[in-house]
Design a protein around this motif. Structure first.
Motif, mmCIF file in Angstrom:
data_model
loop_
_atom_site.group_PDB
_atom_site.id
_atom_site.type_symbol
_atom_site.label_atom_id
_atom_site.label_comp_id
_atom_site.label_asym_id
_atom_site.label_seq_id
_atom_site.Cartn_x
_atom_site.Cartn_y
_atom_site.Cartn_z
ATOM 1 N N UNK A 167 20.067 -4.444 59.458
ATOM 2 C CA UNK A 167 19.055 -4.156 59.116
ATOM 3 C C UNK A 167 20.218 -3.280 57.933
ATOM 4 N N UNK A 168 21.433 -3.078 58.176
ATOM 5 C CA UNK A 168 22.461 -1.762 56.967
ATOM 6 C C UNK A 168 22.503 -2.857 55.795
ATOM 7 N N UNK A 169 22.537 -4.247 57.115
ATOM 8 C CA UNK A 169 23.725 -5.018 55.923
ATOM 9 C C UNK A 169 22.189 -5.260 54.783
ATOM 10 N N UNK A 170 21.193 -5.316 55.327
ATOM 11 C CA UNK A 170 19.919 -5.475 54.329
ATOM 12 C C UNK A 170 19.623 -4.590 52.985
ATOM 13 N N UNK A 171 19.642 -3.485 52.994
ATOM 14 C CA UNK A 171 19.811 -2.389 52.634
ATOM 15 C C UNK A 171 21.531 -2.101 51.765
ATOM 16 N N UNK A 172 22.402 -2.420 52.095
ATOM 17 C CA UNK A 172 23.450 -2.403 51.119
ATOM 18 C C UNK A 172 23.113 -3.604 50.376
ATOM 19 N N UNK A 173 22.740 -4.562 50.491
ATOM 20 C CA UNK A 173 22.756 -5.760 50.022
ATOM 21 C C UNK A 173 21.461 -5.403 48.588
ATOM 22 N N UNK A 174 20.693 -5.312 49.543
ATOM 23 C CA UNK A 174 19.526 -4.665 48.275
ATOM 24 C C UNK A 174 20.120 -3.388 46.736
ATOM 25 N N UNK A 175 20.874 -2.655 47.915
ATOM 26 C CA UNK A 175 21.253 -1.566 46.556
ATOM 27 C C UNK A 175 22.555 -1.815 46.141
ATOM 28 N N UNK A 176 23.087 -2.765 46.864
ATOM 29 C CA UNK A 176 25.284 -3.027 44.933
ATOM 30 C C UNK A 176 25.158 -4.648 45.670
ATOM 31 N N UNK A 177 24.922 -5.007 46.394
ATOM 32 C CA UNK A 177 25.812 -6.186 47.150
ATOM 33 C C UNK A 177 24.964 -7.833 45.817
ATOM 34 N N UNK A 178 23.604 -7.597 46.056
ATOM 35 C CA UNK A 178 23.043 -8.574 45.696
ATOM 36 C C UNK A 178 22.066 -8.689 44.383
ATOM 37 N N UNK A 179 21.404 -10.136 44.017
ATOM 38 C CA UNK A 179 21.786 -10.510 42.866
ATOM 39 C C UNK A 179 20.540 -9.504 42.045
ATOM 40 N N UNK A 180 19.950 -8.885 42.546
ATOM 41 C CA UNK A 180 18.678 -7.909 41.888
ATOM 42 C C UNK A 180 19.192 -6.484 42.486
ATOM 43 N N UNK A 181 20.609 -5.821 42.273
ATOM 44 C CA UNK A 181 21.036 -4.991 43.581
ATOM 45 C C UNK A 181 20.269 -3.686 42.432
ATOM 46 N N UNK A 182 19.507 -2.413 43.482
ATOM 47 C CA UNK A 182 18.517 -1.564 42.555
ATOM 48 C C UNK A 182 19.690 -0.598 41.649
ATOM 49 N N UNK A 183 21.199 -0.032 42.708
ATOM 50 C CA UNK A 183 22.405 0.301 41.674
ATOM 51 C C UNK A 183 22.841 -0.243 40.318
ATOM 52 N N UNK A 184 22.406 -1.304 40.218
ATOM 53 C CA UNK A 184 23.054 -1.863 39.032
ATOM 54 C C UNK A 184 22.298 -2.424 37.732
ATOM 55 N N UNK A 185 21.109 -2.356 38.753
ATOM 56 C CA UNK A 185 19.283 -2.469 37.598
ATOM 57 C C UNK A 185 19.704 -1.495 36.977
ATOM 58 N N UNK A 186 19.539 0.304 37.915
ATOM 59 C CA UNK A 186 19.556 0.661 37.257
ATOM 60 C C UNK A 186 20.370 1.505 36.151
ATOM 61 N N UNK A 187 21.736 1.002 36.750
ATOM 62 C CA UNK A 187 22.680 1.724 35.579
ATOM 63 C C UNK A 187 22.447 1.518 34.377
ATOM 64 N N UNK A 188 21.619 -0.019 34.158
ATOM 65 C CA UNK A 188 22.045 -0.766 32.939
ATOM 66 C C UNK A 188 20.543 0.084 32.215
ATOM 67 N N UNK A 189 19.792 0.197 33.257
ATOM 68 C CA UNK A 189 18.517 0.902 32.291
ATOM 69 C C UNK A 189 18.723 2.749 31.954
ATOM 70 N N UNK A 190 19.313 3.185 32.267
ATOM 71 C CA UNK A 190 19.625 4.397 31.882
ATOM 72 C C UNK A 190 20.636 4.203 31.262
ATOM 73 N N UNK A 191 21.893 3.417 31.133
ATOM 74 C CA UNK A 191 22.155 2.949 29.725
ATOM 75 C C UNK A 191 21.432 2.978 28.513
ATOM 76 N N UNK A 192 20.482 1.581 28.823
ATOM 77 C CA UNK A 192 19.681 1.547 27.761
ATOM 78 C C UNK A 192 19.070 2.638 26.740
ATOM 79 N N UNK A 193 18.315 3.573 27.622
ATOM 80 C CA UNK A 193 17.511 4.767 27.763
ATOM 81 C C UNK A 193 18.724 6.034 27.227
ATOM 82 N N UNK A 194 19.479 6.039 27.466
ATOM 83 C CA UNK A 194 20.882 6.563 26.794
ATOM 84 C C UNK A 194 20.907 6.311 25.467
ATOM 85 N N UNK A 195 20.571 5.616 25.153
ATOM 86 C CA UNK A 195 20.841 4.890 23.686
ATOM 87 C C UNK A 195 19.802 4.952 22.986
#
Length: 553
Positions: free
Chosen positions: A227-255
């Protein structure tokens, strides 16, 4: 002294505000008018027991507030300081509320207190002598308590009682050891085995929760790692990782926010979310790194839990209760070890007896001196109460081996005339004699009392004429040094008072209520005349009343 008494909805009192004076005050009135009710209310303010029936019919609660002058120093002030009760104003307000259901609440100077605290404070402020106090003096325990209280021996008597308790317990233990040596030995062996078994287990209550928590973690370690691996993958290491997606969205909103300030709040919220996701990611990685598949440790924990559970089942307690079982067994074993050695117990018993005698013998000496002094004083007071030739004596009877009360019992002896032998007061005193003897005792003991307010509730029952006048004079003498309140039906007593109130019943709106009227000189003449002559008051009766009050001419 008592300064003020406020009563609300108590028995037949609706509202009363009473301001008291110094000296000797008499409370008079017809039978049933409520004279004693005022003292009953004061008794509740001083910490007496309350019943639901004291609340006036139809009302939710009764309230009594008594205001006393607070002595500038002494034990009461020290006690109030210990209880953290404010006493800076020099007064003590004692408030009691009794609800119709029987519950009550108490306060001292506005601070909530329990009834025992209210009673403790009251014992320093007022002493109430009830109309049945004379009969209580027939009991040996009451006689002994009176002697000790008069002589300031209460603390010594309490220490004697405690040391006698210790001595008695050791004596019983020694006797039991001598009588049951064989059965004691068997029980001692069983307890010794139990103590050894429980000590070998070495179980502590906090261990149980820790074991169960660790067992649950190890038993599910594989699933937790996955379960830990699955959560970490979903947050940062998977194709649709939440951290990277949120960083992209935050950069867009900041612009976008650089062109429209209305998006500043959205940018701040996404920034906070980004920080929290990042913290969650790091926490999850640290958790995963600590997880480990350790079947050996899991087996060890399972074995420990089984051992604890089996022991708890054996002693029929929850696992957390095993330390308590051990403590009880150790205590019982220690006692049995002592009981298995009667000689050692005999030595302890002898030491306890010596400790008892060390405090009981000085108490006996103090009682002997006090008994002689008090006997002479009461005998002298009885002569003035129309009991010429009567004699009073406090006899101290030795008690073999001693008792919780000390090395002696107390018995009040009396004789009506010098030609008759002294006999127990309970056997020879008539009702009238008992009242006079009891009053003499109360007056003598009250002279040495530390309480600033003395209250006598119809203690003059059974006397009259010249004796009543003498009683009044005695109470007035007491009033020279302290405040004395007396409920009385005798004009000879009331006439000696420094001030007087009349208590009467009246009907208001169909309800019978009690009314209190302070009396000036003319009103006192009328009240004393009523007490002398009843319904038909004549000028002769008034003249007699004025003479008794010293208001003639």
């Amino acid at each position: 002294m008592l300064r003020h008494l406020s009563i609300r909805d108590f028995v037949i009192v609706d509202r009363l505000e009473l301001a008291f004076e110094a000296g000797f005050g008499a409370l008079t009135g017809e039978t049933g008018a409520g004279k004693s009710i005022l003292l009953d209310a004061l008794g509740l303010a001083l910490g007496g027991k309350a019943e639901a029936g004291v609340v006036r019919s139809g009302q939710a609660r009764a309230e009594i507030v008594a205001e006393f002058d607070l002595p500038p120093d002494g034990p009461l002030r020290a006690w109030l300081a210990e209880q953290e009760i404010d006493a800076d104003e020099g007064v003590l307000l004692m408030r009691r509320v009794i609800e119709s259901g029987g519950r009550s609440k108490a306060w001292l100077n506005g601070s909530p207190v329990v009834l025992a605290q209210l009673r403790t404070a009251g014992e320093w402020l007022a002493d109430i002598h009830g109309q049945h106090a004379h009969h209580a003096l027939l009991r040996p325990d009451a006689q002994l308590a009176l002697v000790d209280a008069h002589g300031g021996l209460v603390a010594q008597a309490a220490e004697v009682a405690e040391r006698h308790r210790v001595w008695s317990a050791l004596r019983r233990a020694r006797e039991a050891a001598e009588e049951g040596a064989s059965s004691t030995e068997r029980e001692r062996e069983l307890l010794g085995w139990q103590v050894a078994e429980l000590r070998e287990l070495a179980f502590e209550p906090e261990e149980w929760a820790q074991l169960n928590q660790e067992q649950a973690r190890l038993a599910h370690a594989a699933g937790l790692i996955e379960g830990s691996a699955e959560v970490i993958d979903g947050l940062a290491e998977g194709e649709y990782a939440l951290v990277s997606q949120l960083e992209r969205l935050l950069s867009r909103v900041a612009d976008m926010a650089s062109h429209d300030g209305q998006l500043a709040d959205v940018q701040e919220l996404l920034g906070s979310a980004s920080i929290q996701l990042d913290e969650a990611l790091h926490a999850m990685r640290r958790y995963r790194d600590r997880l480990d598949l350790d079947p050996d440790r899991l087996a060890e924990i399972d074995q420990r839990i089984q051992a604890i559970t089996a022991m708890a089942r054996k002693y029929r307690v929850a696992p957390e209760g095993l330390p308590e079982v051990l403590a009880e067994s150790v205590g019982r074993l220690d006692r049995l070890v002592r009981q298995s050695d009667p000689e050692a117990l005999a030595r302890e018993e002898a030491a306890a007896r010596s400790a008892f005698l060390a405090v009981a013998e000085p108490l006996s000496a103090a009682r002997r001196e006090l008994a002689a002094e008090l006997s002479a004083a009461v005998t002298e007071a009885m002569q003035s109460l129309a009991m010429g030739g009567a004699q009073f004596e406090i006899a101290l009877r030795p008690v073999e081996e001693g008792a919780a009360s000390g090395l002696e019992s107390v018995e009040f002896l009396v004789t009506a005339n010098a030609s008759q032998p002294l006999r127990p007061m309970a056997r020879v005193a008539s009702g009238g004699e008992l009242s006079r003897i009891g009053l003499a005792i109360q007056v003598i003991t009250s002279r040495n009392a530390a309480t600033p307010t003395l209250i006598f509730d119809e203690v003059d029952v059974g006397i009259g004429g010249r004796v009543a006048e003498i009683v009044g004079r005695l109470l007035r003498q007491l009033g020279d040094d302290r405040q004395v309140l007396c409920v009385t039906h005798l004009p000879q007593v009331a006439a000696q008072a420094n001030w007087q109130w009349s208590i009467a019943k009246e009907t208001r709106d169909g309800e019978t209520l009690s009314r209190v009227t302070p009396l000036d000189d003319p009103a006192r003449i009328e009240e004393i005349a009523r007490m002398l002559g009843g319904v038909n008051i004549t000028d002769t009766t008034r003249s007699h009343a004025a003479e008794m009050l010293g208001l003639t001419g």
